[in-house]
Design a protein around this motif. Structure first.
Motif, PDB file in Angstrom:
ATOM      1  N   LEU A  14       0.845  -1.200   0.000  1.00  0.00           N
ATOM      2  CA  LEU A  14       0.000   0.000   0.000  1.00  0.00           C
ATOM      3  C   LEU A  14       0.882   1.253   0.000  1.00  0.00           C
ATOM      4  O   LEU A  14       0.647   2.206  -0.757  1.00  0.00           O
ATOM      5  CB  LEU A  14      -0.909  -0.025   1.227  1.00  0.00           C
ATOM      6  CG  LEU A  14      -2.152   0.852   1.158  1.00  0.00           C
ATOM      7  CD1 LEU A  14      -3.033   0.443  -0.014  1.00  0.00           C
ATOM      8  CD2 LEU A  14      -2.943   0.737   2.455  1.00  0.00           C
TER       9      LEU A  14
ATOM     10  N   PHE B 220       3.885   1.425  -1.059  1.00  0.00           N
ATOM     11  CA  PHE B 220       4.535   1.447  -2.371  1.00  0.00           C
ATOM     12  C   PHE B 220       3.646   2.155  -3.390  1.00  0.00           C
ATOM     13  O   PHE B 220       4.115   2.980  -4.174  1.00  0.00           O
ATOM     14  CB  PHE B 220       4.825   0.005  -2.791  1.00  0.00           C
ATOM     15  CG  PHE B 220       5.341  -0.130  -4.197  1.00  0.00           C
ATOM     16  CD1 PHE B 220       6.609   0.323  -4.539  1.00  0.00           C
ATOM     17  CD2 PHE B 220       4.564  -0.719  -5.183  1.00  0.00           C
ATOM     18  CE1 PHE B 220       7.083   0.201  -5.832  1.00  0.00           C
ATOM     19  CE2 PHE B 220       5.027  -0.845  -6.474  1.00  0.00           C
ATOM     20  CZ  PHE B 220       6.288  -0.384  -6.801  1.00  0.00           C
ATOM     21  N   ALA B 221       2.340   1.867  -3.345  1.00  0.00           N
ATOM     22  CA  ALA B 221       1.421   2.491  -4.299  1.00  0.00           C
ATOM     23  C   ALA B 221       1.487   4.004  -4.181  1.00  0.00           C
ATOM     24  O   ALA B 221       1.550   4.716  -5.186  1.00  0.00           O
ATOM     25  CB  ALA B 221      -0.002   2.001  -4.062  1.00  0.00           C
ATOM     26  N   PHE B 222       1.489   4.519  -2.948  1.00  0.00           N
ATOM     27  CA  PHE B 222       1.514   5.967  -2.790  1.00  0.00           C
ATOM     28  C   PHE B 222       2.902   6.529  -3.058  1.00  0.00           C
ATOM     29  O   PHE B 222       3.037   7.658  -3.531  1.00  0.00           O
ATOM     30  CB  PHE B 222       1.003   6.357  -1.407  1.00  0.00           C
ATOM     31  CG  PHE B 222      -0.493   6.256  -1.317  1.00  0.00           C
ATOM     32  CD1 PHE B 222      -1.296   7.319  -1.714  1.00  0.00           C
ATOM     33  CD2 PHE B 222      -1.106   5.083  -0.903  1.00  0.00           C
ATOM     34  CE1 PHE B 222      -2.675   7.229  -1.679  1.00  0.00           C
ATOM     35  CE2 PHE B 222      -2.488   4.979  -0.862  1.00  0.00           C
ATOM     36  CZ  PHE B 222      -3.276   6.054  -1.248  1.00  0.00           C
TER      37      PHE B 222
ATOM     38  N   LEU C 265       4.717   5.572  -5.369  1.00  0.00           N
ATOM     39  CA  LEU C 265       4.874   5.632  -6.822  1.00  0.00           C
ATOM     40  C   LEU C 265       4.530   7.015  -7.370  1.00  0.00           C
ATOM     41  O   LEU C 265       5.017   7.407  -8.420  1.00  0.00           O
ATOM     42  CB  LEU C 265       3.977   4.588  -7.494  1.00  0.00           C
ATOM     43  CG  LEU C 265       4.489   3.159  -7.462  1.00  0.00           C
ATOM     44  CD1 LEU C 265       3.457   2.208  -8.033  1.00  0.00           C
ATOM     45  CD2 LEU C 265       5.784   3.032  -8.247  1.00  0.00           C
TER      46      LEU C 265
END
Ligand code: HEM
Ligand SMILES: [Cu+2]
Lengths: 179, 530
Positions: free
Chosen positions: A26, A28-30, A32
């Motif tokens: 999660l 990591f998603a932000f 990105l």
């Protein structure tokens, strides 16, 4: 079916470890989001150009080369404007400072503000299109029915890769809040 | 754990009956049954939606619906089929069969298991509710962006998008909970002596699926959350005016989306070799090669995502990288195909319904993989992207490769689960109807796609009329044939010839050592594997 006590404890322990993978994914998603911006601005991917003034003082004019710069315009939903370039393309020498005009007209009966967002194709040319003065540096505001001439002063840097003979500069006008 | 006899525990007096039994159950077989039933219902719901689409496309011009509603049907159809039909079917099999196959008394985290299932029905309702609300004048229907949620359309869309975002959140939580449970079960609950490399292939398929799920579902959840805040809280993640970038959404979405297609198939690649060995009456070929190939595909799955938007604009080196890495996936996939075919080679084969579905599956899924290779070619994809060719490609992988694989599994395990044999004649009829009408539906779509018919558009040029008419006829036969499937399942649950423990002559594995149906609590005494 009740499981053995130590089995239950071991299962919980492993499950909690897996939760950390999920939390990591999660985050990591932000992460990105900034990562994506950094990659795009470093590499010029996605046609992102700098939206601030540059100086032509050190530019060398390369009279042997000619580059065609095309202009495209669009208006996003929510902004009641007409907006178009006065010339669809210009041929320039790298380093040569050129001024082109765009025109915007508010076709509604309320005052509207908009912000122009540029994008350059091919992506590898985007870092080499240098703007000295542009209507896109600030938001523009138009009274009902007002027509405004919008200038862009730019040059193409001489470091533009050899194989690029043509580039397209696109402007999209987005609705912006009044100030 | 009680070490008394296993058999008489069938009747427990301490668990509730009626609806409360299903609401509160932590038994892996009950939960597996619920997942499978839910999946079947949603398969029919999603199928009816797409029949609406095929009816509209039967003739050129707009006959039945406006383009908005057409787009809503397409998007919700896809979300339902992926998240509410295929994924729950695979999870249902995991619940039913993993503990039986690895000799465990139950799933490792039974209560989590119950929550994981009961999140699903509310999210299915969230997905479809906007249709009903629109009938009463609230909002303008479900999301009309297709299942991919691309901004700016999804930022501008109505409340249907919000409903879909919340549904995806819930579906995501459900599959992440399910995945945790499956990983823990496989790592901690195997029968003594069953090393990882002695595990049934189904367990391997699911283990890798579960890891892909917990690594990528959070990225999807993050991406749709950003959409939500862009829509309502003034952020600009995907809004170019505010410094955001709509293309970034495509990266986030497909970082999840491509692994997702393997998430849908890896469980199937797990049990297909088991069916093959059963009906070829010889051990599966290349167990190790298959395990390594599954891992290779799982690893490659997370590094190829941008092949879904080659045309969005990328520098040439990136195009080349994503093209070659995508094509590289076909190498381990080819190893799997080789192993599947070698398993049948010189076997003493028989073609009961599960085997028919499996052999048909190999051929049709092969078409899906090969057409994928065509799409992975950057130069060709510029023409095929967003055309019906892509639609045909992913239906060969997802309907043939996914749903028909699941159907093979249903026929294979139904006698074990219910204790009755299904009607073999009707099963075979169901296979032939499905396989033929599937091809009638989707082969024409390759051709209209090659000729330039775009997807997600309710009208088309006149020259596509014949092929679309054929495709629509195929689709209606395909849809109606599935009612036969429902009938076969229901009558098998109700009764039929008594199934033996082993069910199939060539069946191998722990699940076949238990009675059919297995007792409510099985393997309370774990078997020892040598
Ligand atoms: C070697 C195997 C495969 C290759 C090389 C491949 C390649 C591709 C490519 C390049 C696209 C994008 C086409 C476009 O939009 O222009 C695509 C789309 C798609 N593929 Fe595959 N694929 C393969 C296998 C699979 C499998 C196994 C599945 C599913 C289980 C699958 C499901 C999909 C789906 C759902 C889409 C379309 C998604 C959408 O745009 O809505 N593919 N494939
Ligand atoms: Cu993909």
């Amino acid at each position: 079916m009740a499981l053995k006590q130590d089995q239950v404890a071991a299962n919980k322990k492993l499950a909690l470890k897996l939760v950390w993978i999920i939390v990591g994914a999660l985050l990591f998603a932000f992460a990105l989001v900034p990562l994506y911006d950094v990659i795009c601005s470093v590499t010029g991917l996605n046609g992102k150009t700098k939206n601030s003034a540059e100086s032509a003082a050190k530019a060398v004019v390369d009279l042997k080369r000619e580059v065609t710069v095309q202009f495209v315009s669009s208006v996003m939903p929510g902004l009641g404007w007409n907006f178009y370039p006065k010339q669809s393309s210009v041929v320039v020498h790298p380093g040569q400072v050129t001024t082109v005009m765009f025109e915007a007209k508010n076709i509604t009966n309320v005052e509207l503000a908009g912000q122009a967002i540029p994008s350059v194709t091919p992506g590898k040319a985007s870092a080499h299109l240098k703007k000295i003065e542009c209507f896109c540096f600030v938001r523009q505001s138009l009274k009902p029915g007002e027509v405004k001439a919008l200038p862009l002063r730019f040059f193409v840097s001489a470091e533009l890769p050899e194989d690029v003979q043509e580039m397209t500069l696109s402007y999209s006008f987005f609705p912006a809040s009044q100030q | 754990m009680s070490t008394t006899t296993v058999a008489h525990h069938d009747e427990h007096h301490d668990h509730p009956t009626g609806i409360m039994r299903w609401l509160t159950t932590t038994n892996h077989k009950d939960i597996g049954t619920m997942y499978l039933t839910f999946s079947l219902i949603m398969f029919l719901v999603g199928g009816s939606m797409i029949l609406g689409i095929r009816a509209e496309l039967f003739k050129p011009g707009l006959q039945l619906m406006n383009p908005e509603f057409f787009n809503q049907l397409i998007g919700v159809h896809a979300l339902i089929m992926i998240f509410a039909a295929l994924m729950p079917a695979a999870t249902g099999f995991a619940n039913w069969m993993l503990p039986l196959q690895i000799g465990a008394p139950d799933m490792a985290l039974p209560r989590l298991n119950n929550w994981g299932f009961w999140i699903l029905p509310p999210s299915a309702i969230l997905l479809t509710l906007p249709f009903t609300l629109a009938l009463f004048g609230v909002g303008d229907g479900a999301l009309a962006t297709g299942w991919t949620f691309y901004p700016p359309l999804s930022v501008q869309g109505g409340i249907g998008v919000d409903f879909a975002i919340f549904a995806v959140h819930l579906l995501g939580i459900s599959s992440v909970l399910g995945s945790i449970n499956i990983i823990v079960t496989i790592y901690n609950m195997r029968a003594p002596g069953m090393t990882l490399m002695k595990m049934p292939m189904f367990a391997w398929g699911w283990l890798i699926t579960a890891f892909l799920l917990i690594a990528t579902i959070p990225v999807l959840a993050g991406a749709v959350t950003m959409l939500l805040t862009d829509r309502h809280f003034g952020t600009h993640f995907f809004d170019a005016a505010g410094g955001g970038d709509p293309i970034m959404f495509q990266h986030l979405f497909w970082f999840f989306g491509h692994p997702e297609v393997y998430i849908l198939l890896l469980p199937v690649w797990g049990f297909i070799p088991q069916i093959l060995q059963t009906f070829s009456r010889k051990p599966m070929y290349g167990y190790k090669a298959q395990v390594y190939s599954l891992w290779a595909i799982g690893a490659l799955a997370v590094v190829v995502w941008a092949h879904h938007f080659f045309t969005a604009g990328m520098p040439v080196p990136a195009l080349l990288y994503f093209m070659y890495s995508t094509m590289a996936i076909s190498l381990p996939l080819a190893v799997l195909f080789y192993c599947w075919i070698r398993t049948m080679w010189k076997g003493s084969m028989s073609f009961e319904t599960p085997m028919l579905f499996t052999v048909g599956w190999i051929i049709l899924f092969g078409v899906g993989g090969l057409t994928g290779l065509v799409l992975a070619d950057v130069a060709a994809d510029a023409q095929y992207h967003n055309s019906y060719f892509v639609v045909a490609h992913f239906h060969y992988t997802l309907f043939a490769g996914g749903i028909m694989g699941i159907m093979a599994g249903v026929y294979y395990w139904l006698p074990k689960m219910t204790g009755h044999m299904y009607n073999e004649k009707l099963g075979k009829l169901h296979f032939w109807l499905t396989a033929i009408s599937f091809n009638v539906t989707f082969i024409p779509q390759f051709f209209v796609g090659l000729a330039g018919m775009p997807r997600r558009i309710p009208d088309y040029a006149l020259q596509f009329a014949e092929f679309n008419m054929i495709s629509s006829i195929g689709a209606f036969v395909l849809g109606l044939s599935q009612l036969l499937f429902v009938y076969i399942i229901i009558s098998c649950v109700k009764g039929g010839q008594k199934a033996t423990d082993k069910v199939w002559e060539g069946a191998e594995g722990l699940e076949w050592t238990l009675p059919s149906p297995p007792p409510y609590h099985s393997f309370t005494e774990q078997p020892v594997v040598k």
